[in-house]
Design a protein around this motif. Structure first.
Motif, PDB file in Angstrom:
ATOM      1  N   HIS A 187      41.250  42.672  42.083  1.00 14.66           N
ATOM      2  CA  HIS A 187      41.284  43.886  41.260  1.00 14.66           C
ATOM      3  C   HIS A 187      40.717  45.089  42.014  1.00 14.66           C
ATOM      4  O   HIS A 187      40.282  46.067  41.399  1.00 14.66           O
ATOM      5  CB  HIS A 187      40.498  43.667  39.959  1.00 14.66           C
ATOM      6  CG  HIS A 187      41.073  42.605  39.084  1.00 14.66           C
ATOM      7  ND1 HIS A 187      40.403  41.436  38.771  1.00 14.66           N
ATOM      8  CD2 HIS A 187      42.290  42.506  38.482  1.00 14.66           C
ATOM      9  CE1 HIS A 187      41.176  40.674  37.998  1.00 14.66           C
ATOM     10  NE2 HIS A 187      42.313  41.304  37.807  1.00 14.66           N
ATOM     11  N   HIS A 212      37.744  44.231  33.696  1.00 15.41           N
ATOM     12  CA  HIS A 212      37.671  43.117  34.645  1.00 15.41           C
ATOM     13  C   HIS A 212      36.281  42.486  34.732  1.00 15.41           C
ATOM     14  O   HIS A 212      36.093  41.507  35.443  1.00 15.41           O
ATOM     15  CB  HIS A 212      38.086  43.581  36.052  1.00 15.41           C
ATOM     16  CG  HIS A 212      39.473  44.139  36.112  1.00 15.41           C
ATOM     17  ND1 HIS A 212      40.565  43.496  35.547  1.00 15.41           N
ATOM     18  CD2 HIS A 212      39.956  45.294  36.653  1.00 15.41           C
ATOM     19  CE1 HIS A 212      41.658  44.230  35.742  1.00 15.41           C
ATOM     20  NE2 HIS A 212      41.307  45.320  36.406  1.00 15.41           N
ATOM     21  N   ASP A 241      41.923  48.671  41.130  1.00 16.39           N
ATOM     22  CA  ASP A 241      41.395  49.196  39.863  1.00 16.39           C
ATOM     23  C   ASP A 241      39.950  49.675  40.019  1.00 16.39           C
ATOM     24  O   ASP A 241      39.575  50.728  39.502  1.00 16.39           O
ATOM     25  CB  ASP A 241      41.465  48.127  38.768  1.00 16.39           C
ATOM     26  CG  ASP A 241      42.886  47.894  38.273  1.00 16.39           C
ATOM     27  OD1 ASP A 241      43.757  48.744  38.551  1.00 16.39           O
ATOM     28  OD2 ASP A 241      43.127  46.859  37.618  1.00 16.39           O
TER      29      ASP A 241
END
Length: 324
Positions: free
Chosen positions: A182, A61, A185
């Motif tokens: 995100h 990411h 994550d």
């Protein structure tokens, strides 16, 4: 008839316009959360330990860049106007205040909003050249008044896996805030990294628990936190700055100490000169070996990443200290 036809047409036009506005808003939010054109968060790290955290926690990411290129001694870094401009374009900047004065200045000039100072994510302590902790002197009085960035505070927190884990948690939280889409994550990756650092801490505790000597001599006084964590005594030839020259009196003091404390090895590092270490070793009949402060990874490093180099450090310390 015409009126009836115009109503749905107008409604359709309004709907399209509204959809376009919503799409633009979503795109803007995505860009704000996901960084550059590739949708990744653009992270600028000041030097390797910050870069490693960003890569381990951000993974796919993030796009991570570093101001300190491989093989460059971080303390000596000079920032170009181009790099200052790149700092201003980053979504997140990770650095460690006071370690690299040029970076401190560039960060202040860049105007970037998401700035993470690793030193603010854990407790910094003051170590002298011998690595002794002065953070708690005068406890209850001046001992607790050390403000972050005070002269003398030791910035080398990443060499203590437990403190590095505290920094990792703070970096993870910062990435979650900058890119909430995100967040799950980042949280998962942070937990994994913290688990690996806890395992490394156990390896050091077990590996250095029973040794013939507890004292090690190193050119660069970067190992104060590590020494304190594992019950060792660091004796630095120079101070926290690896390029500072030791006085003749300090060299004489270390020669006497080496005999007294059964020291077998003088440690030097890969990114700075080994001249003083070899000079002391020759004068005292000692061996030399590498103890890497992990300020950067190069082709001379004894490992490809943080964990490999730290395990090499452990092995070299065990050998030098006579681990049983």
């Amino acid at each position: 008839m015409n009126v009836r036809r115009l109503i749905p047409t107008a409604a359709l036009a309004a709907s399209v316009a509204l959809g376009a506005t919503a799409l633009t808003a979503c795109s803007g939010a995505s860009a704000a959360g996901g960084g550059g054109k590739d949708g990744k968060l653009d992270v600028m790290a000041s030097f390797y330990p910050m870069q490693f955290l960003a890569e381990q926690i951000g993974k796919d990411h993030v796009k991570v860049s570093t101001l300190t290129k491989p093989g460059v001694e971080p303390h000596d870094l000079e920032i170009t106007p181009k790099q200052t401009g790149q700092l201003g374009e980053a979504d997140v900047v990770l650095y460690l205040k006071t370690l690299q004065p040029a970076v401190d200045k560039a960060v202040a000039q860049s105007g970037v909003k998401n700035v993470v100072d690793a030193g603010a994510l854990t407790k910094l302590e003051v170590h002298d050249a011998s690595g002794h902790d002065h953070a708690h002197e005068g406890e209850g009085e001046a001992g607790h008044d050390h403000g972050h960035g005070e002269a003398g505070e030791d910035p080398h927190v990443w060499l203590d896996p437990t403190k590095y884990a505290e920094v990792a948690k703070g970096v993870g939280a910062a990435l979650e805030k900058a890119d909430p889409g995100h967040a799950a994550d980042y949280r998962k990756n942070t937990d994994e990294l913290v688990g690996k650092l806890a395992a490394l801490d156990t390896e050091f505790k077990d590996g250095l628990h029973d040794t013939t000597s507890k004292t090690f001599i190193t050119t660069h006084s970067a190992f104060g936190y590590l020494a304190e964590r594992y019950g060792l005594d660091q004796e630095g030839i120079s101070g926290v700055d690896p390029e500072s020259e030791p006085s003749p009196a300090r060299m004489k003091e270390l020669q006497a100490l080496a005999k007294q404390e059964n020291v077998s090895t003088v440690f030097f590092e890969t990114l700075a000169s080994d001249k003083t270490a070899k000079s002391l070793a020759t004068d005292t009949g000692l061996k030399t070996d590498v103890l890497d402060p992990l300020e950067g990874i190069s082709n001379k490093s004894q490992g490809a990443d943080y964990f490999e180099v730290m395990r090499s450090n452990l092995k070299n310390l065990q050998k030098a200290l006579g681990a049983k």
